[in-house]
Enzyme design. Sequence first.
Site, PDB file in Angstrom:
ATOM      1  N   CYS A  60       0.334  -1.374   0.284  1.00  0.00           N
ATOM      2  CA  CYS A  60      -0.055  -0.026  -0.120  1.00  0.00           C
ATOM      3  C   CYS A  60       0.651   1.399   0.479  1.00  0.00           C
ATOM      4  O   CYS A  60       0.222   2.129  -0.490  1.00  0.00           O
ATOM      5  CB  CYS A  60      -0.756   0.055   1.282  1.00  0.00           C
ATOM      6  SG  CYS A  60      -1.843  -1.199   0.915  1.00  0.00           S
ATOM      7  N   HIS A 255      -4.020   6.835   0.624  1.00  0.00           N
ATOM      8  CA  HIS A 255      -4.272   5.945  -0.034  1.00  0.00           C
ATOM      9  C   HIS A 255      -5.195   5.091   0.486  1.00  0.00           C
ATOM     10  O   HIS A 255      -6.196   5.631   1.409  1.00  0.00           O
ATOM     11  CB  HIS A 255      -3.185   4.905   0.688  1.00  0.00           C
ATOM     12  CG  HIS A 255      -3.077   2.890   0.542  1.00  0.00           C
ATOM     13  ND1 HIS A 255      -4.053   2.681  -0.494  1.00  0.00           N
ATOM     14  CD2 HIS A 255      -3.717   1.913   1.925  1.00  0.00           C
ATOM     15  CE1 HIS A 255      -4.343   1.297   0.001  1.00  0.00           C
ATOM     16  NE2 HIS A 255      -4.394   1.144   1.005  1.00  0.00           N
ATOM     17  N   ASN A 286     -10.081  -2.110  -2.738  1.00  0.00           N
ATOM     18  CA  ASN A 286      -9.184  -1.440  -2.379  1.00  0.00           C
ATOM     19  C   ASN A 286      -7.899  -2.282  -3.016  1.00  0.00           C
ATOM     20  O   ASN A 286      -7.086  -2.823  -3.900  1.00  0.00           O
ATOM     21  CB  ASN A 286      -8.558  -1.658  -0.911  1.00  0.00           C
ATOM     22  CG  ASN A 286      -7.305  -1.356   0.051  1.00  0.00           C
ATOM     23  OD1 ASN A 286      -6.301  -1.539  -0.686  1.00  0.00           O
ATOM     24  ND2 ASN A 286      -6.822  -1.552   0.986  1.00  0.00           N
TER      25      ASN A 286
END
Length: 345
Positions: A60, A255, A286
């Site tokens: 991430c 993010h 995501n």
Amino acid sequence: MGFVAATKLLESLSISRDSIDALIFVTQSPDYFCPASACYLHGQLGLSQTCLSFDINQACAGYLYGLYVAHSLCDSGAANRVLLIVGDTLSKFVNPLDSNLAPMMGDGVSATLLERSDLTYNNGVYSSPTQSHKENSKTCFIADSKNIKPKNLIKWKIHKNFDAAQTTKAYFELGSDGSKFYQLIIPEGACRVPTQEIITDPKIWQTNETRGLKDLYMDGAEIFSFAVSTYPKTFQSLLDYAQCDKDTIDYFFFHQANKYIVDNIMRSLGLQKEKVPNTTTNRYGNLSGCSIPATICDTLAPFADNGLDSALRVHLAGFRAGLAWGNALVTLDRGFRCQKVGIYE
């Protein structure tokens, strides 16, 4: 996906493949453990044998880590053009019966070209345009996970005519807390046989029909606590170092872990809601390291389709697996162009 993204990027810019000095691939879902996936892509793309290629194992926060390394290569003079590919297909590591993770995970890849400009003198001060923005172009390909949705295409293109008088430095802040490595983990599948002495969290060993040890495990409560408590401190340290007032920043691109986390960070930092885009997970899930460029595209496309009329100062932030995090303060110069997320088949 990385091959398609990079091909579209280079063709759209009419860039000679022999001119690429470095290829960086940031991923936690490589095609192979050996060799590096960057080397595989190097061959598929037909890049020069003088082009160095390597992987970075990061998720991430991967876009920030990759961007920092690419900036460093350009800034040091080691490379003039760096091709940065960032993305994951993490849905392959999520059990479709896992009601906590399966509905939220998406797959995506971005391709970014960073180009170093020559060092110049500006009013007697030796300045490096590589510390701000080179001529950049970014193309991101987003494919949703196991949800029944179409694949999606993101194109993010930047064209900049360097103006030394408008040089603005880029600032990075990266960090990690490896003592909590097990809070987001795929326990089995690599070379180490996991044991309870190494991975001490008993919840990880509570497997069932919805999750095995080769599936992704996430301690959602701990990740949330980290994001909303620890992260704001690192955010402020970057602004202090850059001597920047948060009110002068035009956008904050976090993010997109989930909407709830981003909303809580926004409130904790006292940011204006209109400056913090937060709809990416609702649209695509995501997307791991690819979520930041996806969010930029959807946000700026309405008034940057033909190029920005004026520069934007933006903050980028990625955090989670590792636990690792990254911040960057950069400028999207006048002329920056991007397109809204479309459909890719």
